[in-house]
Design a protein around this motif. Structure first.
Motif, PDB file in Angstrom:
ATOM      1  N   UNK A 169     -50.689 -91.240 -18.481  1.00 45.36           N
ATOM      2  CA  UNK A 169     -49.386 -91.796 -18.806  1.00 45.36           C
ATOM      3  C   UNK A 169     -49.473 -93.315 -18.746  1.00 45.36           C
ATOM      4  N   UNK A 170     -48.959 -93.985 -19.774  1.00 50.53           N
ATOM      5  CA  UNK A 170     -48.918 -95.442 -19.752  1.00 50.53           C
ATOM      6  C   UNK A 170     -47.916 -95.963 -20.774  1.00 50.53           C
ATOM      7  N   UNK A 171     -47.405 -97.185 -20.547  1.00 46.01           N
ATOM      8  CA  UNK A 171     -46.483 -97.800 -21.507  1.00 46.01           C
ATOM      9  C   UNK A 171     -47.269 -98.515 -22.606  1.00 46.01           C
ATOM     10  N   UNK A 172     -46.679 -98.655 -23.768  1.00 42.46           N
ATOM     11  CA  UNK A 172     -47.230 -99.491 -24.829  1.00 42.46           C
ATOM     12  C   UNK A 172     -46.709-100.906 -24.630  1.00 42.46           C
ATOM     13  N   UNK A 173     -47.482-101.905 -25.035  1.00 44.51           N
ATOM     14  CA  UNK A 173     -47.053-103.289 -24.909  1.00 44.51           C
ATOM     15  C   UNK A 173     -45.894-103.609 -25.860  1.00 44.51           C
ATOM     16  N   UNK A 189     -44.033 -95.442 -24.922  1.00 37.65           N
ATOM     17  CA  UNK A 189     -44.930 -94.850 -23.923  1.00 37.65           C
ATOM     18  C   UNK A 189     -45.718 -93.652 -24.467  1.00 37.65           C
ATOM     19  N   UNK A 190     -46.763 -93.303 -23.736  1.00 37.23           N
ATOM     20  CA  UNK A 190     -47.621 -92.164 -24.052  1.00 37.23           C
ATOM     21  C   UNK A 190     -47.748 -91.314 -22.797  1.00 37.23           C
ATOM     22  N   UNK A 191     -47.672 -89.985 -22.962  1.00 36.42           N
ATOM     23  CA  UNK A 191     -47.865 -89.051 -21.857  1.00 36.42           C
ATOM     24  C   UNK A 191     -48.625 -87.842 -22.369  1.00 36.42           C
ATOM     25  N   UNK A 192     -49.672 -87.466 -21.676  1.00 33.44           N
ATOM     26  CA  UNK A 192     -50.407 -86.247 -22.002  1.00 33.44           C
ATOM     27  C   UNK A 192     -50.732 -85.513 -20.714  1.00 33.44           C
ATOM     28  N   UNK A 193     -50.402 -84.225 -20.671  1.00 34.65           N
ATOM     29  CA  UNK A 193     -50.799 -83.371 -19.560  1.00 34.65           C
ATOM     30  C   UNK A 193     -51.510 -82.161 -20.140  1.00 34.65           C
ATOM     31  N   UNK A 194     -52.531 -81.713 -19.455  1.00 30.03           N
ATOM     32  CA  UNK A 194     -53.277 -80.531 -19.878  1.00 30.03           C
ATOM     33  C   UNK A 194     -54.042 -79.996 -18.675  1.00 30.03           C
ATOM     34  N   UNK A 230     -56.748-100.514 -31.461  1.00 33.77           N
ATOM     35  CA  UNK A 230     -55.508-100.730 -32.201  1.00 33.77           C
ATOM     36  C   UNK A 230     -55.705-101.784 -33.278  1.00 33.77           C
ATOM     37  N   UNK A 231     -54.941-101.630 -34.333  1.00 29.24           N
ATOM     38  CA  UNK A 231     -54.888-102.556 -35.453  1.00 29.24           C
ATOM     39  C   UNK A 231     -53.417-102.864 -35.682  1.00 29.24           C
TER      40      UNK A 231
END
Length: 65
Positions: free
Chosen positions: A53-57, A38-43, A13-14
């Motif tokens: 899945x995780x939250x952003x700070x 948050x981010x979520x990816x399922x495949x 990250x920047x």
């Protein structure tokens, strides 16, 4: 019901962006959701199902490329 596996995630990250890579070979029908907190990816592949899945700070402006 089969449980999901955790995929390998690489992150950089920047100030103005986040570069995120989820490493799943030969994936089928990915579902990617980027929210401001948050981010979520399922495949899946032919053999397994993956979920990340995780939250952003801090809040982000969602954009999937």
């Amino acid at each position: 019901m089969m449980s999901s596996l955790q995929a390998c995630v690489r992150w950089a990250d920047r100030k103005s962006f986040i570069y995120l890579t989820v490493d799943v070979a030969n994936y089928i029908n990915p579902n990617i959701q980027v929210e401001k907190n948050s981010f979520l990816m399922t495949t899946s592949t032919n053999e397994n199902t993956y979920e990340v899945s995780f939250p952003f700070f801090l809040s982000v402006v969602p954009e999937v490329i």
